[in-house]
Design an enzyme around this catalytic site. Sequence first.
Site, PDB file in Angstrom:
ATOM      1  N   VAL A 140       0.863  -1.194   0.000  1.00  0.00           N
ATOM      2  CA  VAL A 140       0.000   0.000   0.000  1.00  0.00           C
ATOM      3  C   VAL A 140       0.895   1.239   0.000  1.00  0.00           C
ATOM      4  CG1 VAL A 140      -1.811   1.254   1.214  1.00  0.00           C
ATOM      5  CG2 VAL A 140      -1.781  -1.259   1.297  1.00  0.00           C
TER       6      VAL A 140
ATOM      7  N   HIS B 220       2.974   3.812   6.405  1.00  0.00           N
ATOM      8  CA  HIS B 220       2.357   3.181   7.572  1.00  0.00           C
ATOM      9  C   HIS B 220       3.402   2.434   8.376  1.00  0.00           C
ATOM     10  CE1 HIS B 220       2.054   0.410   4.150  1.00  0.00           C
ATOM     11  NE2 HIS B 220       2.209  -0.580   5.022  1.00  0.00           N
TER      12      HIS B 220
HETATM   13  P1  AMP Z   1       2.529  -3.252   3.436  1.00  0.00           P
HETATM   14  O1  AMP Z   1       2.814  -4.606   2.898  1.00  0.00           O
HETATM   15  O2  AMP Z   1       3.605  -2.730   4.351  1.00  0.00           O
HETATM   16  O3  AMP Z   1       2.143  -2.250   2.371  1.00  0.00           O
HETATM   17  O4  AMP Z   1       1.300  -3.433   4.389  1.00  0.00           O
HETATM   18  C1  AMP Z   1      -0.009  -3.197   4.011  1.00  0.00           C
HETATM   19  C2  AMP Z   1      -0.852  -3.880   5.032  1.00  0.00           C
HETATM   20  O5  AMP Z   1      -2.168  -3.403   4.895  1.00  0.00           O
HETATM   21  C3  AMP Z   1      -0.898  -5.399   4.881  1.00  0.00           C
HETATM   22  O6  AMP Z   1      -0.372  -6.015   6.054  1.00  0.00           O
HETATM   23  C4  AMP Z   1      -2.381  -5.696   4.656  1.00  0.00           C
HETATM   24  O7  AMP Z   1      -2.812  -6.858   5.320  1.00  0.00           O
HETATM   25  C5  AMP Z   1      -3.043  -4.446   5.227  1.00  0.00           C
HETATM   26  N1  AMP Z   1      -4.328  -4.124   4.648  1.00  0.00           N
HETATM   27  C6  AMP Z   1      -4.682  -4.115   3.336  1.00  0.00           C
HETATM   28  N2  AMP Z   1      -5.963  -3.742   3.186  1.00  0.00           N
HETATM   29  C7  AMP Z   1      -6.439  -3.489   4.438  1.00  0.00           C
HETATM   30  C8  AMP Z   1      -7.690  -3.070   4.962  1.00  0.00           C
HETATM   31  N3  AMP Z   1      -8.747  -2.828   4.156  1.00  0.00           N
HETATM   32  N4  AMP Z   1      -7.818  -2.923   6.290  1.00  0.00           N
HETATM   33  C9  AMP Z   1      -6.790  -3.177   7.104  1.00  0.00           C
HETATM   34  N5  AMP Z   1      -5.566  -3.576   6.691  1.00  0.00           N
HETATM   35  C10 AMP Z   1      -5.394  -3.735   5.374  1.00  0.00           C
END
Ligand code: AMP
Length: 109
Positions: A96, A100
């Site tokens: 994403v 974060h």
């Molecule tokens: P990253 O791989 O660091 O970009 O982490 C993105 C995180 O967002 C992953 O661990 C996903 O499981 C989490 N994620 C994706 N969509 C959602 C959502 N709708 N609500 C909560 N977490 C999410």
Amino acid sequence: MHSPDTIFHKILRKEIPATVVYEDDEVLVFHDIHPKAAIHLLFIPKHFVASIADITPETAHLPGLLILKAQKFAKEKGIDGYKLTFHVGKGGGQEVPYLHLHFLSEQKL
Ligand code: AMP
């Protein structure tokens, strides 16, 4: 270049649901939808930056802000052991493109 509209923008605008555990003027904190530990939270700033790779001197406070909020949250919840992670770029596992901080702990909330 236009800012992207990511899933985290939509969560911030309450357009898609998330299990929010903390919110203030600066950050939103919610449960990761695919938890990799007993507690797996995501800390995001309300000010958009795509990634640690995009941090500039003007936005250099944001990673520290997320870390301070995570520290305060842990203290308030009595969580004394946790991991904090930033994934950076596709090669670093970032899916994403919205800055974060992952907060993981094997303790219970
Ligand atoms: P990253 O791989 O660091 O970009 O982490 C993105 C995180 O967002 C992953 O661990 C996903 O499981 C989490 N994620 C994706 N969509 C959602 C959502 N709708 N609500 C909560 N977490 C999410």
